[in-house]
Write a protein that holds these residues in place. Sequence first.
Motif, PDB file in Angstrom:
ATOM      1  N   UNK A 249       0.801  -1.223   0.000  1.00 21.29           N
ATOM      2  CA  UNK A 249       0.000   0.000   0.000  1.00 21.29           C
ATOM      3  C   UNK A 249       0.834   1.273   0.000  1.00 21.29           C
ATOM      4  N   UNK A 250       2.136   1.144  -0.016  1.00 12.74           N
ATOM      5  CA  UNK A 250       2.988   2.335   0.003  1.00 12.74           C
ATOM      6  C   UNK A 250       3.703   2.449  -1.336  1.00 12.74           C
ATOM      7  N   UNK A 251       4.045   3.662  -1.769  1.00 15.98           N
ATOM      8  CA  UNK A 251       4.779   3.835  -3.035  1.00 15.98           C
ATOM      9  C   UNK A 251       6.135   3.143  -2.992  1.00 15.98           C
ATOM     10  N   UNK A 252       6.687   2.889  -4.163  1.00 20.49           N
ATOM     11  CA  UNK A 252       7.967   2.183  -4.251  1.00 20.49           C
ATOM     12  C   UNK A 252       9.106   2.963  -3.594  1.00 20.49           C
ATOM     13  N   UNK A 253       8.997   4.306  -3.623  1.00 17.42           N
ATOM     14  CA  UNK A 253      10.070   5.127  -3.061  1.00 17.42           C
ATOM     15  C   UNK A 253       9.927   5.337  -1.557  1.00 17.42           C
ATOM     16  N   UNK A 254       8.868   4.798  -0.948  1.00 19.19           N
ATOM     17  CA  UNK A 254       8.548   5.082   0.459  1.00 19.19           C
ATOM     18  C   UNK A 254       8.941   3.964   1.408  1.00 19.19           C
ATOM     19  N   UNK A 255       9.948   3.195   1.065  1.00 20.48           N
ATOM     20  CA  UNK A 255      10.430   2.184   1.988  1.00 20.48           C
ATOM     21  C   UNK A 255       9.583   0.933   2.017  1.00 20.48           C
ATOM     22  N   UNK A 256       9.616   0.273   3.186  1.00 17.86           N
ATOM     23  CA  UNK A 256       8.989  -1.030   3.333  1.00 17.86           C
ATOM     24  C   UNK A 256       7.633  -0.982   4.022  1.00 17.86           C
TER      25      UNK A 256
ATOM     26  N   UNK B 103       3.860  11.848  16.599  1.00 16.21           N
ATOM     27  CA  UNK B 103       2.911  10.737  16.649  1.00 16.21           C
ATOM     28  C   UNK B 103       1.570  11.129  16.030  1.00 16.21           C
ATOM     29  N   UNK B 104       1.079  12.309  16.375  1.00 19.87           N
ATOM     30  CA  UNK B 104      -0.212  12.753  15.836  1.00 19.87           C
ATOM     31  C   UNK B 104      -0.137  12.927  14.321  1.00 19.87           C
ATOM     32  N   UNK B 105       0.955  13.528  13.840  1.00 15.48           N
ATOM     33  CA  UNK B 105       1.087  13.761  12.398  1.00 15.48           C
ATOM     34  C   UNK B 105       1.084  12.447  11.614  1.00 15.48           C
ATOM     35  N   UNK B 106       1.877  11.487  12.063  1.00 16.67           N
ATOM     36  CA  UNK B 106       1.984  10.229  11.317  1.00 16.67           C
ATOM     37  C   UNK B 106       0.762   9.340  11.494  1.00 16.67           C
ATOM     38  N   UNK B 107      -0.049   9.623  12.510  1.00 17.16           N
ATOM     39  CA  UNK B 107      -1.305   8.877  12.679  1.00 17.16           C
ATOM     40  C   UNK B 107      -2.459   9.541  11.930  1.00 17.16           C
ATOM     41  N   UNK B 108      -2.341  10.831  11.674  1.00 12.45           N
ATOM     42  CA  UNK B 108      -3.384  11.530  10.928  1.00 12.45           C
ATOM     43  C   UNK B 108      -3.333  11.160   9.443  1.00 12.45           C
ATOM     44  N   UNK B 109      -2.154  11.259   8.847  1.00  9.25           N
ATOM     45  CA  UNK B 109      -1.973  10.892   7.440  1.00  9.25           C
ATOM     46  C   UNK B 109      -0.713  10.042   7.341  1.00  9.25           C
ATOM     47  N   UNK B 110      -0.613   9.152   6.343  1.00  2.38           N
ATOM     48  CA  UNK B 110       0.566   8.284   6.218  1.00  2.38           C
ATOM     49  C   UNK B 110       1.858   9.082   6.112  1.00  2.38           C
ATOM     50  N   UNK B 111       2.918   8.454   6.533  1.00  2.00           N
ATOM     51  CA  UNK B 111       4.207   9.134   6.572  1.00  2.00           C
ATOM     52  C   UNK B 111       4.659   9.601   5.182  1.00  2.00           C
ATOM     53  N   UNK B 112       4.332   8.838   4.150  1.00  2.00           N
ATOM     54  CA  UNK B 112       4.793   9.203   2.810  1.00  2.00           C
ATOM     55  C   UNK B 112       3.980  10.352   2.208  1.00  2.00           C
ATOM     56  N   UNK B 113       2.839  10.707   2.834  1.00  2.00           N
ATOM     57  CA  UNK B 113       1.996  11.788   2.323  1.00  2.00           C
ATOM     58  C   UNK B 113       2.257  13.110   3.036  1.00  2.00           C
ATOM     59  N   UNK B 114       3.262  13.139   3.900  1.00  2.00           N
ATOM     60  CA  UNK B 114       3.566  14.356   4.648  1.00  2.00           C
ATOM     61  C   UNK B 114       4.219  15.393   3.734  1.00  2.00           C
ATOM     62  N   UNK B 115       4.000  16.652   4.065  1.00  2.00           N
ATOM     63  CA  UNK B 115       4.660  17.755   3.367  1.00  2.00           C
ATOM     64  C   UNK B 115       5.882  18.152   4.191  1.00  2.00           C
ATOM     65  N   UNK B 116       7.078  17.936   3.630  1.00  2.00           N
ATOM     66  CA  UNK B 116       8.308  18.185   4.391  1.00  2.00           C
ATOM     67  C   UNK B 116       8.503  19.657   4.712  1.00  2.00           C
TER      68      UNK B 116
END
Length: 434
Positions: free
Chosen positions: A55-62, A124-137
């Motif tokens: 369910x994660x993009x190829x560039x987003x790890x495992x 914790x809240x940020x990564x639980x709200x939206x997936x880690x790969x969808x974050x805006x750096x």
Amino acid sequence: MFIVLLFSVALACGLKDSVRLNNLFTLLNCAIMVIVIVGGSFHIDFKNWSLPKAEVPNWAGEGGFWPYGLQGALQGAATCFYGYVGFDCIAASGEEVKNPQKSLPLAIALSLFIVFLAYSGVSAVLTLMIPYYAQDANMPLSHAFDVIGWTPLKWIIGVGAVFGMCACMFGSMYPLPRILYAMSNDGLIFKSLGKVHPRFKTPFFGTIFAGIITGFFSALLNLQQLVDMMTIGTLLVYVMVAVCVLYTRYQEQSDMDYDILADEYIESTALVAIKVQHTKKQILKQLFNFHKFVRANSLSSYVASLQTTCFTIVCLPLGLYLSHWYELNSTHWIIVQVLVGVMILQLVSIAMQPTSKTPVAFKVPLVPLTPALSIFINIYLMFFFDIYTWTKFIIWMIIGFAIYFGYGITHSKENNPEINIVNSSQSKTSLNID
């Protein structure tokens, strides 16, 4: 650059209101973080911490809780270490505290705990709200609340971030007048940088000069370069602090009376030899305290300092190897095991040395294990930075060494006790650095 220069002028003029303004900024920053944690907790999904790889993009790890593995987590920790920068402000204010031996350790421990809660809670809240790969750096908080439809809160967070950056910047620059004054008093830097202004009662010229340099680099370098430079420098400072803890814990006591304490030594002949010189045989015998000394002396202090220095040096190749553990072959792993074995023996040797009996209000627990772990972990994290950061860091260190060996070491009051750098009238001058 303009904001840096503005803060420098405020510090140089000794404006007391600047501290109150910084306190206000800090309270607003903390309030924003509480809003983020409380508001975001209504939209958390624990599935985001256990996403399957499909369910994660190829560039987003495992995927999963460790999408980039332990190596990725440590590399992120090295980069984000700047979040724990600024505790030197507390230490630099020691001369203005009524009971620094008690208040400073408590203030540092509480600050560390608060920062830990804030960073861990927001992450914790940020990564639980939206997936880690969808974050805006670039603006993760505003983006996360924009995704869930809380647009008004997005703008509140944006304004709060500005206040937070101002508080962070002021906190980083707050110790500047104190450090300049103390170093110039000792002669480590040019005396003109610490000269107290007759009206503002601050090292005016030095503060403005340092502010100009800071503003220049803030305009010249991008954010990532500045963060990496600040982080690698802070890691080195923490290594030095841990080394100093070991040095001072096993330091020879200046008030030691050898005649009175002679009965505490099993080998009285060794006591006489200690007063004269340290031979190789005595040093080798003292590595594991075969002299059975119970009080710190010049020989035990020398051995503890020597072992601490060697331990720090051994941490360098070990940290380099382990930071690239996935590339190591069998020969490299044998070298790693040998280095670990040598470090363990060094720690045992240090632990067997008698410690200083000087009473203090606060002591680092589990010495030498705690400072030794600090030395290794900080050095290990330093090797996660790229060659460009190391190049800039080495150049910066060369400039610092050039100033020290070209000027500071010969003008240092500590190195030349007979040189009276600060006359009696200047030593009584009260600095207006609040």
